[in-house]
Design a protein around this motif. Structure first.
Motif, PDB file in Angstrom:
ATOM      1  N   MET A   1       0.840  -1.198   0.000  1.00 45.87           N
ATOM      2  CA  MET A   1       0.000   0.000   0.000  1.00 45.87           C
ATOM      3  C   MET A   1       0.874   1.247   0.000  1.00 45.87           C
ATOM      4  O   MET A   1       1.928   1.282   0.634  1.00 45.87           O
ATOM      5  N   ILE A   2       0.425   2.272  -0.714  1.00 49.09           N
ATOM      6  CA  ILE A   2       1.133   3.547  -0.777  1.00 49.09           C
ATOM      7  C   ILE A   2       0.260   4.621  -0.141  1.00 49.09           C
ATOM      8  O   ILE A   2      -0.915   4.769  -0.501  1.00 49.09           O
ATOM      9  N   VAL A   3       0.817   5.367   0.793  1.00 45.89           N
ATOM     10  CA  VAL A   3       0.107   6.470   1.452  1.00 45.89           C
ATOM     11  C   VAL A   3       0.550   7.775   0.816  1.00 45.89           C
ATOM     12  O   VAL A   3       1.760   8.054   0.717  1.00 45.89           O
ATOM     13  N   VAL A   4      -0.414   8.568   0.387  1.00 43.29           N
ATOM     14  CA  VAL A   4      -0.150   9.860  -0.247  1.00 43.29           C
ATOM     15  C   VAL A   4      -0.719  10.965   0.627  1.00 43.29           C
ATOM     16  O   VAL A   4      -1.938  11.049   0.811  1.00 43.29           O
ATOM     17  N   THR A   5       0.146  11.794   1.193  1.00 43.56           N
ATOM     18  CA  THR A   5      -0.334  12.957   1.943  1.00 43.56           C
ATOM     19  C   THR A   5      -0.485  14.139   0.986  1.00 43.56           C
ATOM     20  O   THR A   5       0.047  14.141  -0.120  1.00 43.56           O
ATOM     21  N   GLY A   6      -1.264  15.137   1.420  1.00 44.59           N
ATOM     22  CA  GLY A   6      -1.546  16.266   0.540  1.00 44.59           C
ATOM     23  C   GLY A   6      -2.349  15.841  -0.672  1.00 44.59           C
ATOM     24  O   GLY A   6      -2.162  16.345  -1.787  1.00 44.59           O
ATOM     25  N   ALA A   7      -3.295  14.932  -0.466  1.00 43.01           N
ATOM     26  CA  ALA A   7      -3.957  14.251  -1.585  1.00 43.01           C
ATOM     27  C   ALA A   7      -4.970  15.107  -2.337  1.00 43.01           C
ATOM     28  O   ALA A   7      -5.481  14.671  -3.365  1.00 43.01           O
ATOM     29  N   THR A   8      -5.266  16.320  -1.862  1.00 42.04           N
ATOM     30  CA  THR A   8      -6.262  17.148  -2.550  1.00 42.04           C
ATOM     31  C   THR A   8      -5.638  18.228  -3.410  1.00 42.04           C
ATOM     32  O   THR A   8      -6.352  18.962  -4.090  1.00 42.04           O
ATOM     33  N   GLY A   9      -4.307  18.383  -3.396  1.00 44.69           N
ATOM     34  CA  GLY A   9      -3.658  19.463  -4.125  1.00 44.69           C
ATOM     35  C   GLY A   9      -3.370  19.116  -5.572  1.00 44.69           C
ATOM     36  O   GLY A   9      -3.682  18.020  -6.055  1.00 44.69           O
ATOM     37  N   ASN A  10      -2.736  20.057  -6.271  1.00 46.08           N
ATOM     38  CA  ASN A  10      -2.437  19.876  -7.689  1.00 46.08           C
ATOM     39  C   ASN A  10      -1.562  18.655  -7.937  1.00 46.08           C
ATOM     40  O   ASN A  10      -1.707  17.974  -8.954  1.00 46.08           O
ATOM     41  N   ILE A  11      -0.632  18.379  -7.027  1.00 51.74           N
ATOM     42  CA  ILE A  11       0.258  17.230  -7.183  1.00 51.74           C
ATOM     43  C   ILE A  11      -0.364  15.973  -6.597  1.00 51.74           C
ATOM     44  O   ILE A  11      -0.435  14.930  -7.255  1.00 51.74           O
ATOM     45  N   GLY A  12      -0.825  16.056  -5.353  1.00 52.37           N
ATOM     46  CA  GLY A  12      -1.353  14.875  -4.678  1.00 52.37           C
ATOM     47  C   GLY A  12      -2.546  14.254  -5.378  1.00 52.37           C
ATOM     48  O   GLY A  12      -2.636  13.025  -5.504  1.00 52.37           O
ATOM     49  N   ARG A  13      -3.448  15.084  -5.864  1.00 51.76           N
ATOM     50  CA  ARG A  13      -4.638  14.558  -6.550  1.00 51.76           C
ATOM     51  C   ARG A  13      -4.232  13.764  -7.788  1.00 51.76           C
ATOM     52  O   ARG A  13      -4.755  12.673  -8.053  1.00 51.76           O
ATOM     53  N   THR A  14      -3.279  14.314  -8.560  1.00 50.05           N
ATOM     54  CA  THR A  14      -2.820  13.610  -9.752  1.00 50.05           C
ATOM     55  C   THR A  14      -2.052  12.354  -9.393  1.00 50.05           C
ATOM     56  O   THR A  14      -2.203  11.303 -10.028  1.00 50.05           O
ATOM     57  N   LEU A  15      -1.224  12.427  -8.354  1.00 46.27           N
ATOM     58  CA  LEU A  15      -0.449  11.262  -7.925  1.00 46.27           C
ATOM     59  C   LEU A  15      -1.362  10.122  -7.506  1.00 46.27           C
ATOM     60  O   LEU A  15      -1.128   8.956  -7.874  1.00 46.27           O
ATOM     61  N   VAL A  16      -2.408  10.419  -6.763  1.00 43.99           N
ATOM     62  CA  VAL A  16      -3.361   9.382  -6.350  1.00 43.99           C
ATOM     63  C   VAL A  16      -3.970   8.709  -7.577  1.00 43.99           C
ATOM     64  O   VAL A  16      -4.062   7.473  -7.650  1.00 43.99           O
ATOM     65  N   ARG A  17      -4.361   9.504  -8.550  1.00 41.95           N
ATOM     66  CA  ARG A  17      -4.961   8.936  -9.763  1.00 41.95           C
ATOM     67  C   ARG A  17      -3.964   8.058 -10.528  1.00 41.95           C
ATOM     68  O   ARG A  17      -4.296   6.950 -10.962  1.00 41.95           O
ATOM     69  N   VAL A  18      -2.733   8.551 -10.690  1.00 38.47           N
ATOM     70  CA  VAL A  18      -1.719   7.788 -11.431  1.00 38.47           C
ATOM     71  C   VAL A  18      -1.434   6.449 -10.752  1.00 38.47           C
ATOM     72  O   VAL A  18      -1.362   5.397 -11.412  1.00 38.47           O
ATOM     73  N   LEU A  19      -1.312   6.467  -9.436  1.00 38.35           N
ATOM     74  CA  LEU A  19      -1.048   5.231  -8.704  1.00 38.35           C
ATOM     75  C   LEU A  19      -2.225   4.268  -8.798  1.00 38.35           C
ATOM     76  O   LEU A  19      -2.045   3.053  -8.994  1.00 38.35           O
ATOM     77  N   ALA A  20      -3.440   4.797  -8.637  1.00 37.22           N
ATOM     78  CA  ALA A  20      -4.627   3.941  -8.705  1.00 37.22           C
ATOM     79  C   ALA A  20      -4.773   3.317 -10.088  1.00 37.22           C
ATOM     80  O   ALA A  20      -5.099   2.128 -10.217  1.00 37.22           O
ATOM     81  N   GLU A  21      -4.504   4.115 -11.130  1.00 39.25           N
ATOM     82  CA  GLU A  21      -4.614   3.587 -12.493  1.00 39.25           C
ATOM     83  C   GLU A  21      -3.550   2.532 -12.780  1.00 39.25           C
ATOM     84  O   GLU A  21      -3.739   1.675 -13.647  1.00 39.25           O
ATOM     85  N   ALA A  22      -2.453   2.587 -12.030  1.00 34.70           N
ATOM     86  CA  ALA A  22      -1.397   1.584 -12.183  1.00 34.70           C
ATOM     87  C   ALA A  22      -1.692   0.324 -11.371  1.00 34.70           C
ATOM     88  O   ALA A  22      -0.895  -0.622 -11.380  1.00 34.70           O
ATOM     89  N   GLY A  23      -2.828   0.303 -10.682  1.00 34.42           N
ATOM     90  CA  GLY A  23      -3.227  -0.876  -9.928  1.00 34.42           C
ATOM     91  C   GLY A  23      -2.719  -0.924  -8.497  1.00 34.42           C
ATOM     92  O   GLY A  23      -2.848  -1.954  -7.831  1.00 34.42           O
ATOM     93  N   GLU A  24      -2.169   0.199  -8.008  1.00 39.02           N
ATOM     94  CA  GLU A  24      -1.663   0.225  -6.643  1.00 39.02           C
ATOM     95  C   GLU A  24      -2.794   0.437  -5.638  1.00 39.02           C
ATOM     96  O   GLU A  24      -3.786   1.110  -5.931  1.00 39.02           O
ATOM     97  N   GLU A  25      -2.629  -0.135  -4.466  1.00 35.94           N
ATOM     98  CA  GLU A  25      -3.524   0.140  -3.347  1.00 35.94           C
ATOM     99  C   GLU A  25      -3.071   1.462  -2.730  1.00 35.94           C
ATOM    100  O   GLU A  25      -1.890   1.601  -2.360  1.00 35.94           O
ATOM    101  N   VAL A  26      -3.966   2.434  -2.644  1.00 38.53           N
ATOM    102  CA  VAL A  26      -3.588   3.796  -2.247  1.00 38.53           C
ATOM    103  C   VAL A  26      -4.459   4.278  -1.094  1.00 38.53           C
ATOM    104  O   VAL A  26      -5.680   4.061  -1.091  1.00 38.53           O
ATOM    105  N   THR A  27      -3.826   4.937  -0.131  1.00 40.52           N
ATOM    106  CA  THR A  27      -4.552   5.687   0.886  1.00 40.52           C
ATOM    107  C   THR A  27      -4.275   7.159   0.655  1.00 40.52           C
ATOM    108  O   THR A  27      -3.120   7.603   0.693  1.00 40.52           O
ATOM    109  N   ALA A  28      -5.328   7.919   0.389  1.00 41.73           N
ATOM    110  CA  ALA A  28      -5.226   9.352   0.111  1.00 41.73           C
ATOM    111  C   ALA A  28      -5.492  10.114   1.405  1.00 41.73           C
ATOM    112  O   ALA A  28      -6.568  10.007   1.976  1.00 41.73           O
TER     113      ALA A  28
END
Length: 282
Positions: A1-28
């Motif tokens: 699992m990958i934890v992404v802090t700052g998940a609502t910002g310009n970077i974090g929001r995109t990072l969460v999407r990229v990881l999820a689309e790659a099939g990773e388990e993500v906590t935003a």
């Protein structure tokens, strides 16, 4: 699992999407509860603050990797950054990626970024596999002009002809995703810039061309810019920001190859960012 802090910002929001689309388990993770609306539905959402290590413990349980983005914590002088990293290591995190800033290499004693330097030191001493990202100015800073472009077709900015290689936040997010998912990035510090230097006046021309309508550029004095920035930026950050915008060091105008070396493609130009975000300026 990958934890992404700052998940609502310009970077974090995109990072969460990229990881999820790659099939990773993500906590935003967000300091506020908006994260759920900002991330894909398959992602786990959590409200927590990286400035409160004990509160981060349940979020980090079972995580393999952690992305650290300082928001309100940037100007805080509270809990030691090592507290968060100790908790992360105790919960089994093996890999950490820190979003820092280019200013920590070009202006290493700048008081505005002392907290980020604390986090860099703590990450390096944590015993975890770490990667540090040091972006320069963001293309998304142009959102500050969105209202004046919509209402007056005008961009107001200082230092109209001083050019910097602004970086697309989406490129930062994709480099972060690579560092979180792939081997080979441990111990590395990446400086992230766009592929070209571009001035505020030229940025206004790019927005104008994308809209198909004339956008006027009005140059502000340093004093006028300071007053404007004081409406949304901490006072201790304004002076240093204006120094970079008005009198950048040669290192701050250098185009870095790091986006290309990590992603295997050139960094996106400012025009690409404008095309994706054009509705904000219509």
């Amino acid at each position: 699992m990958i934890v992404v802090t700052g998940a609502t910002g310009n970077i974090g929001r995109t990072l969460v999407r990229v990881l999820a689309e790659a099939g990773e388990e993500v906590t935003a993770v967000s300091r506020r509860p908006q994260a759920e609306a900002a991330a894909p539905s398959a992602v786990r959402y959590a409200q927590a603050d990286i400035g409160n290590a004990a509160g981060m413990r349940p979020v980090l349980e079972g995580a393999d990797a952690l992305f650290i983005l300082l928001g309100g914590e940037l100007n805080s002088h509270g809990e030691s950054p090592s507290a968060l990293l100790d908790v992360a290591r105790g919960e089994g995190v093996k890999r950490v990626v820190l979003l820092s800033s280019q200013i920590n290499s070009t202006r290493p004693v700048a008081s505005s970024h002392a907290r980020l330097r604390e986090f860099e030191r703590a990450v390096r001493a944590s015993g975890l596999d770490f990667t540090i990202l040091r972006p320069g100015g963001f293309a998304s800073n142009a959102f500050a002009w969105a209202e004046s472009v919509r209402e007056k077709r005008t961009v107001f900015a200082p230092f109209g002809d001083v050019a910097l290689p602004v970086v697309d936040p989406a490129d930062i997010a994709e480099v972060a995703a690579a560092a979180l998912r792939e081997d080979g990035h441990a111990g590395r510090t990446y400086e992230l810039t766009g592929p070209e230097v571009i001035s505020p006046r030229r940025q206004a021309e790019v927005i104008s061309a994308a809209l198909g309508e004339e956008v006027t550029f009005v140059e502000l004095s340093r004093e006028e810019a300071h007053l404007h920035m004081a409406q949304f930026m901490p006072e201790e950050v304004i002076g240093g920001t204006l120094d970079i915008l008005g009198a950048p060091l040669s290192a701050e105008q250098r185009i870095s190859p790091d986006v290309n070396s990590v992603l295997g493609r050139p960094a996106r130009p400012f025009a690409d960012w404008v095309a994706r975000n054009l509705p904000a300026f219509r």
